[in-house]
Write a protein that holds these residues in place. Structure first.
Motif, PDB file in Angstrom:
ATOM      1  N   SER A   1      -1.546 -29.875   2.625  1.00 46.55           N
ATOM      2  CA  SER A   1      -2.171 -30.869   3.496  1.00 46.55           C
ATOM      3  C   SER A   1      -3.365 -31.521   2.803  1.00 46.55           C
ATOM      4  CB  SER A   1      -2.624 -30.214   4.800  1.00 46.55           C
ATOM      5  OG  SER A   1      -3.675 -29.289   4.545  1.00 46.55           O
ATOM      6  N   ALA A   2      -3.797 -32.629   3.360  1.00 50.98           N
ATOM      7  CA  ALA A   2      -4.937 -33.347   2.774  1.00 50.98           C
ATOM      8  C   ALA A   2      -6.192 -32.492   2.809  1.00 50.98           C
ATOM      9  CB  ALA A   2      -5.151 -34.667   3.506  1.00 50.98           C
ATOM     10  N   ASP A   3      -6.412 -31.769   3.916  1.00 49.16           N
ATOM     11  CA  ASP A   3      -7.622 -30.935   4.027  1.00 49.16           C
ATOM     12  C   ASP A   3      -7.583 -29.792   3.028  1.00 49.16           C
ATOM     13  OD1 ASP A   3      -8.579 -32.557   6.019  1.00 49.16           O
ATOM     14  OD2 ASP A   3      -7.841 -31.285   7.655  1.00 49.16           O
ATOM     15  N   ASP A   4      -6.414 -29.133   2.905  1.00 52.05           N
ATOM     16  CA  ASP A   4      -6.312 -28.024   1.959  1.00 52.05           C
ATOM     17  C   ASP A   4      -6.477 -28.521   0.520  1.00 52.05           C
ATOM     18  OD1 ASP A   4      -5.943 -26.275   4.022  1.00 52.05           O
ATOM     19  OD2 ASP A   4      -3.741 -26.240   3.862  1.00 52.05           O
ATOM     20  N   HIS A   5      -5.935 -29.688   0.224  1.00 51.80           N
ATOM     21  CA  HIS A   5      -6.092 -30.237  -1.129  1.00 51.80           C
ATOM     22  C   HIS A   5      -7.549 -30.598  -1.390  1.00 51.80           C
ATOM     23  CE1 HIS A   5      -5.904 -33.272  -4.374  1.00 51.80           C
ATOM     24  NE2 HIS A   5      -4.914 -32.490  -4.830  1.00 51.80           N
ATOM     25  N   TRP A   6      -8.236 -31.101  -0.373  1.00 56.90           N
ATOM     26  CA  TRP A   6      -9.660 -31.420  -0.547  1.00 56.90           C
ATOM     27  C   TRP A   6     -10.454 -30.144  -0.815  1.00 56.90           C
ATOM     28  CZ3 TRP A   6     -14.651 -30.771   0.828  1.00 56.90           C
ATOM     29  CH2 TRP A   6     -15.540 -31.819   0.553  1.00 56.90           C
ATOM     30  N   ASP A   7     -10.125 -29.042  -0.090  1.00 53.62           N
ATOM     31  CA  ASP A   7     -10.794 -27.754  -0.329  1.00 53.62           C
ATOM     32  C   ASP A   7     -10.510 -27.248  -1.736  1.00 53.62           C
ATOM     33  OD1 ASP A   7     -11.803 -27.793   2.232  1.00 53.62           O
ATOM     34  OD2 ASP A   7     -10.181 -26.560   3.071  1.00 53.62           O
ATOM     35  N   LEU A   8      -9.281 -27.462  -2.219  1.00 53.61           N
ATOM     36  CA  LEU A   8      -8.936 -27.041  -3.573  1.00 53.61           C
ATOM     37  C   LEU A   8      -9.768 -27.807  -4.606  1.00 53.61           C
ATOM     38  CD1 LEU A   8      -6.914 -25.221  -5.123  1.00 53.61           C
ATOM     39  CD2 LEU A   8      -5.403 -27.215  -5.266  1.00 53.61           C
ATOM     40  N   ALA A   9      -9.942 -29.108  -4.396  1.00 51.11           N
ATOM     41  CA  ALA A   9     -10.775 -29.906  -5.296  1.00 51.11           C
ATOM     42  C   ALA A   9     -12.231 -29.464  -5.235  1.00 51.11           C
ATOM     43  CB  ALA A   9     -10.657 -31.390  -4.943  1.00 51.11           C
ATOM     44  N   ASP A  10     -12.700 -29.083  -4.042  1.00 49.02           N
ATOM     45  CA  ASP A  10     -14.073 -28.603  -3.895  1.00 49.02           C
ATOM     46  C   ASP A  10     -14.274 -27.303  -4.666  1.00 49.02           C
ATOM     47  OD1 ASP A  10     -16.694 -28.960  -2.712  1.00 49.02           O
ATOM     48  OD2 ASP A  10     -16.221 -27.216  -1.470  1.00 49.02           O
ATOM     49  N   GLU A  11     -13.267 -26.403  -4.624  1.00 47.60           N
ATOM     50  CA  GLU A  11     -13.353 -25.170  -5.401  1.00 47.60           C
ATOM     51  C   GLU A  11     -13.363 -25.471  -6.901  1.00 47.60           C
ATOM     52  OE1 GLU A  11     -10.086 -22.815  -4.166  1.00 47.60           O
ATOM     53  OE2 GLU A  11     -11.031 -22.138  -2.298  1.00 47.60           O
ATOM     54  N   PHE A  12     -12.577 -26.452  -7.325  1.00 49.46           N
ATOM     55  CA  PHE A  12     -12.587 -26.877  -8.725  1.00 49.46           C
ATOM     56  C   PHE A  12     -13.990 -27.314  -9.141  1.00 49.46           C
ATOM     57  CE2 PHE A  12     -12.295 -30.089 -12.001  1.00 49.46           C
ATOM     58  CZ  PHE A  12     -11.368 -29.581 -12.896  1.00 49.46           C
ATOM     59  N   CYS A  13     -14.658 -28.082  -8.273  1.00 46.00           N
ATOM     60  CA  CYS A  13     -16.019 -28.558  -8.569  1.00 46.00           C
ATOM     61  C   CYS A  13     -17.000 -27.391  -8.624  1.00 46.00           C
ATOM     62  CB  CYS A  13     -16.463 -29.577  -7.529  1.00 46.00           C
ATOM     63  SG  CYS A  13     -15.536 -31.123  -7.570  1.00 46.00           S
ATOM     64  N   ASP A  14     -16.848 -26.430  -7.702  1.00 42.79           N
ATOM     65  CA  ASP A  14     -17.734 -25.262  -7.717  1.00 42.79           C
ATOM     66  C   ASP A  14     -17.595 -24.494  -9.024  1.00 42.79           C
ATOM     67  OD1 ASP A  14     -18.782 -25.824  -5.270  1.00 42.79           O
ATOM     68  OD2 ASP A  14     -17.539 -24.399  -4.153  1.00 42.79           O
ATOM     69  N   PHE A  15     -16.352 -24.334  -9.490  1.00 42.00           N
ATOM     70  CA  PHE A  15     -16.138 -23.619 -10.750  1.00 42.00           C
ATOM     71  C   PHE A  15     -16.785 -24.371 -11.905  1.00 42.00           C
ATOM     72  CE2 PHE A  15     -13.868 -22.425 -14.568  1.00 42.00           C
ATOM     73  CZ  PHE A  15     -13.781 -21.044 -14.457  1.00 42.00           C
ATOM     74  N   MET A  16     -16.669 -25.691 -11.931  1.00 44.17           N
ATOM     75  CA  MET A  16     -17.239 -26.488 -13.013  1.00 44.17           C
ATOM     76  C   MET A  16     -18.755 -26.482 -12.997  1.00 44.17           C
ATOM     77  SD  MET A  16     -14.888 -27.546 -14.989  1.00 44.17           S
ATOM     78  CE  MET A  16     -15.952 -28.604 -15.954  1.00 44.17           C
ATOM     79  N   THR A  17     -19.366 -26.266 -11.833  1.00 45.36           N
ATOM     80  CA  THR A  17     -20.832 -26.225 -11.765  1.00 45.36           C
ATOM     81  C   THR A  17     -21.394 -24.889 -12.224  1.00 45.36           C
ATOM     82  OG1 THR A  17     -20.699 -25.594  -9.423  1.00 45.36           O
ATOM     83  CG2 THR A  17     -20.981 -27.937  -9.932  1.00 45.36           C
TER      84      THR A  17
END
Length: 692
Positions: free
Chosen positions: A188-204
Motif C-alpha cells: 500500500s501507499a502508506d506501507d511504502h511511505w513507511d518503508l522509505a522513512d525507514e530507509f531515510c532513518d538508516f541513512m541518517t
C-alpha cells in the motif's frame, strides 16, 4: 576610472547602524556587495586616500560610480541579505566560486505518494530528503543497490511506474525482490511511505536499531524452523553491514558535524568540506575560490558557510560546524546558523582529539585540491601562452619571454647567505637548469648587495662562455648541437647544455625597487642591455621595473601574475632548501669529519664511548684503541687530528651568563628556523641545482 570623491556620500547621510551596501559601476551594474555592523564606519574606509587602500580595494572603488545601502535591524539580517544579493547580482569584486560543480546527492522524494530513491543534482526541492553530497554518482548507486535488499523502495521514473501500473506488470527489480512493486499493488501507499522513512532513518545513521531487529527476526525464524526466511534475513544483515562499511566511523560519539578546511595563497583558496553524520563521513565536496577581494581566512570561512547553508534548513544544518578560523565577529554567524537549523549550532575550532585529527585530514584534502587545481592550470598550453603574452604586454617587451630566470636571496640573521636561480621555459620549470650560489664577496646581511653579486657572477659566466665559443658572433647564428666553426655547439660532448650558455629574455628578482635596481646595475656594468629585468614584491604582489617610481599592477585574475608568482615562489623554495641544507651541515660538523678514513659508524662509536669530542680529545691513544673497530694506527690519526683542530668555544647559558665548561660538543645542536619562512614541500632533488 572614476574618482571615489565624485560619488562619496556626505558624512551625515550614512547611518550608524547595521546594513548591507552595494557599489555600482557607471552602467548601474552591482560590482561589490558587503555588510557592516556600522555602515558609517565601514563605508568611510573606502573613501580615504587611494594610496592607503589595498590594490584590490583601490581597483574596486575606482571602477564604481555610486554606492547605496540598506539598513537592517541586526547583524544576522545583514548576513542573510548579503548572501541573497551576492546570489542575485553575482558581483565581480566579491569572492568567486569556481569549480563548484553540482555534486550528486542521494535523494528520497518524500513529497510524493510513492517516494522514490534516486540520484539528484542541482537545487534542492522542498519535501525531498537529501544525503551526501558524494564525490561520484556510482558511489550512490552502489550503496542503494545494497540497501534495496532490505528496504525495497521504488527507484523507477514516473514513466516506468505508470507503464507498469497500466500493464499490471512490475519491472525487473520487482521480480528479483529489490522493489516492493507499489505500481501493481503489492504494497500500500502508506506501507511504502513507511518503508522509505525507514530507509531515510538508516541513512541518517540510526543503523543499530534495524540490525538488532533483523537479528531478532532471524533468530526467531530459525527457532521456528523457517530456515529459508532466516537465511534471507542473514543475507539482509550482511548487506546492511557491507553498506555501513563504505562509511567508516571517524568520530566515536555518533557526532553530526561538518568540517570545513581552507588552503590558500595570495590569489586563490581551496575549500573542502566533510559531512559527518552519525560519526561517519557521509559526503565530501569542495571548490576553488578566486580571491578577488582582500579577505582573511575567517572571512573565507564565512563565505563558505553562506554557500553551504544559505538555502538549507532543519537537519541539513548540523549541530556542530568545525572550522580552521572563526569569522569576525562570530556571534551573528552562529546565530544565523541557529536560525537556519531551528536549534543550537556550535561553531568552533577543534583543539584536540579525534575532531582535530579529522580536521587535519580535511586540511590535507584542501591542500591537495589547491595543488591539483594549480597543476591543471599550469599544464594548459593555451593558459601558459596567454600568461607569457600578458607579461610581455605589461612589461613592454618586444616578444613573449620564453625563458625566464628568477633569483632569490636566503639567509638566517646574516649567516649562511645563499642565492638561488630557477629557470622557466615556455611557462614550465626547467629544473635541470637550476643553479645555487654562495655569497662570497662579503659577510653579513645585505640583500641588495647579494643580488648584485649573484647577477654579476651569472652573466659574467654567460659572457665568458659567449666569448669562448663565439656562439652569438655578429656574423653567425646561435649554434646547434654538433655545430660548425662559425656556429659552435650549445651542448657539451655528452649532450648536456653548457652551463650558463643560454641567456634569458626576462630576469625576475624576488623583491622591490632596491633589488631591481641592483640587478639592472649589474647588467649595465657588464654591458648587457638586451635582457629585461623586473621584481615581484610579495607584500602586495607589485611588479617593479628599473627606474620607475610606481609599480605595475597586474589584475588579480591575470595569468601573467599567476606565472610570475609561481616563478618567484619556486626561487624562494629552492633558496630556502639550500640555505637550510648548508646550515644543517654547519651545525652537524665535527673535528672528526676531518679524519681520513673515519666513517659514520666509527664516529658514532667514538662519541658513544667517550660521550663528547671534548672528552675524546683528552683521551690517550690506548684509551681510543679500546673502542671497537678502532686500531692503533687509526687512533693515532684521530689524536693527531684532534690536537691540530682548535677546540670549540665554551658554551654560555644565555639566561644566567654562566660558562658551561662541561658541554658535550659532540652532541647535536638545534637552531630556530627563520620566522615566517615555510618549510619547503615537494622539493626536487637538490643535486639538480649545481652550486656555483
Amino acid at each position: 576610472m572614476a574618482d571615489p570623491s565624485s560619488y562619496r556620500p556626505e558624512p551625515g547621510q550614512i547611518p550608524d547602524s547595521p546594513g548591507v551596501y552595494k557599489f555600482r559601476d557607471e552602467h548601474r551594474r552591482v560590482i561589490y556587495v558587503g555588510k557592516a555592523k556600522s555602515l558609517r564606519q565601514r563605508l568611510a574606509n573606502y573613501f580615504q586616500d587611494l594610496a592607503n587602500l589595498h590594490p584590490r580595494t583601490r581597483s574596486m572603488v575606482t571602477t564604481a560610480a555610486s554606492v547605496e545601502w540598506t539598513v537592517v535591524s541586526t547583524e544576522v539580517e545583514a548576513l542573510q541579505l548579503e548572501y541573497s544579493w551576492i546570489k542575485e547580482f553575482d558581483p565581480r569584486f566579491n569572492v568567486k566560486y569556481r569549480d563548484d560543480k553540482s555534486y550528486p546527492y542521494l535523494a528520497v522524494t518524500m513529497n510524493e505518494q510513492y517516494p522514490r530513491v534516486q540520484v539528484m543534482r542541482g537545487h534542492k526541492k522542498k519535501g525531498v530528503r537529501y544525503f551526501g553530497p558524494y564525490a561520484h554518482a556510482w558511489a550512490i548507486r552502489d550503496t542503494v543497490d545494497l540497501l534495496l535488499r532490505v528496504f525495497p523502495v521504488r527507484t523507477c521514473s514516473a514513466g516506468v511506474f505508470k507503464n507498469a501500473a497500466r500493464t499490471d506488470r512490475p519491472c525487473l527489480l520487482g521480480y528479483i525482490g529489490k522493489c516492493s512493486a507499489p505500481c501493481v499493488g503489492r504494497i500500500s501507499a502508506d506501507d511504502h511511505w513507511d518503508l522509505a522513512d525507514e530507509f531515510c532513518d538508516f541513512m541518517t545513521g540510526r543503523t543499530g536499531t534495524y540490525l538488532r531487529r533483523l537479528e531478532k527476526q532471524m533468530t526467531a525464524a530459525a527457532e521456528e524452523l523457517e530456515y529459508e526466511r532466516a537465511a534471507r534475513l542473514r543475507d539482509d544483515i550482511e548487506a546492511l553491514k557491507k553498506a555501513m562499511e563504505k562509511n567508516a566511523v571517524v568520530l566515536a560519539d555518533a557526532t553530526d558535524a561538518d568540517l570545513i578546511a581552507v588552503a590558500e595563497d595570495e590569489l586563490e583558496a581551496a575549500v573542502q568540506i566533510f559531512h559527518v553524520r552519525g560519526g561517519r563521513v557521509r559526503g565530501q565536496r569542495g571548490w576553488v575560490t578566486d580571491k578577488v577581494e582582500e579577505i582573511t581566512t575567517g572571512a573565507l570561512v564565512e563565505h563558505a558557510l553562506q554557500q553551504l547553508y544559505g538555502e538549507e534548513t532543519g537537519d541539513a544544518v548540523p549541530r556542530e560546524v568545525l572550522v580552521p578560523a572563526l569569522p569576525d565577529p562570530v556571534e551573528p554567524v552562529q546565530q544565523w546558523l541557529t536560525e537556519r537549523r531551528g536549534s543550537g549550532v556550535s561553531l568552533r575550532i577543534p583543539q584536540r582529539g579525534d575532531k582535530k585529527a579529522l580536521m587535519e585530514t580535511v586540511q590535507r584534502n584542501a591542500q591537495h585540491a589547491l595543488v591539483l587545481h594549480k597543476t591543471k592550470r599550469a599544464s594548459d598550453l593555451t593558459t601558459r601562452s596567454r600568461a607569457l603574452e600578458e607579461i610581455a604586454d605589461a612589461l613592454g617587451l618586444d616578444s613573449a619571454p620564453l625563458r625566464i630566470e628568477c633569483y632569490d636571496i636566503s639567509h638566517l640573521q646574516g649567516e649562511d647567505v645563499v642565492a638561488s636561480m630557477v629557470v622557466f621555459e615556455d611557462g614550465l620549470a626547467r629544473k635541470s637548469e637550476y643553479r645555487r650560489f654562495q655569497i662570497k664577496s662579503f659577510a653579513g646581511q645585505d640583500d641588495v648587495r647579494s643580488m648584485h653579486e649573484v647577477i654579476t657572477r651569472r652573466f659574467r659566466r654567460y659572457l665568458a662562455e659567449k666569448e669562448r665559443t663565439g656562439e652569438w658572433a655578429e656574423d653567425g647564428e646561435p649554434g646547434l648541437a654538433g655545430g660548425t666553426d662559425e656556429a659552435p655547439a650549445l651542448t657539451e660532448d655528452d649532450g648536456r647544455p653548457k652551463r650558463f650558455a643560454y641567456p634569458p629574455q626576462l630576469v625576475v628578482v624576488d623583491g622591490g625597487r632596491p633589488q631591481v635596481a641592483a640587478a639592472r646595475r649589474a647588467l649595465d656594468e657588464l654591458g648587457i642591455d638586451d635582457i629585461a629585468v623586473c621584481g615581484l614584491a610579495k607584500r602586495l604582489e607589485e611588479v617593479w621595473l628599473p627606474g620607475d617610481d610606481d609599480p605595475v599592477i597586474l589584475p588579480r585574475t591575470s595569468e601573467g601574475l599567476y606565472l610570475l608568482q609561481r616563478v618567484r615562489d619556486e626561487a624562494h623554495r629552492f633558496a630556502i632548501a639550500y640555505q637550510r641544507n648548508k646550515r644543517g651541515k654547519r651545525i652537524r660538523s665535527s673535528p672528526l669529519d676531518e679524519v681520513p678514513g673515519l666513517g659514520t659508524t666509527r664516529k658514532q662509536a667514538l662519541i658513544k664511548h667517550f660521550g663528547s669530542v671534548k672528552k675524546l680529545r683528552s683521551a690517550t691513544i690506548d684509551q681510543i684503541c679500546e673502542v671497537p673497530g678502532i686500531g692503533r694506527k687509526t687512533a693515532e690519526t684521530i689524536a693527531a687530528a684532534l690536537a691540530q683542530a682548535a677546540p670549540a668555544a665554551p658554551a654560555v647559558n644565555t639566561a644566567t651568563g654562566e660558562i658551561m665548561d662541561d658541554v658535550e660538543d659532540g652532541a647535536p645542536e638545534t637552531t630556530a628556523d627563520a620566522p615566517g619562512e615555510p618549510v619547503p614541500t615537494g622539493a626536487p632533488d637538490e643535486r639538480r641545482g649545481q652550486e656555483t
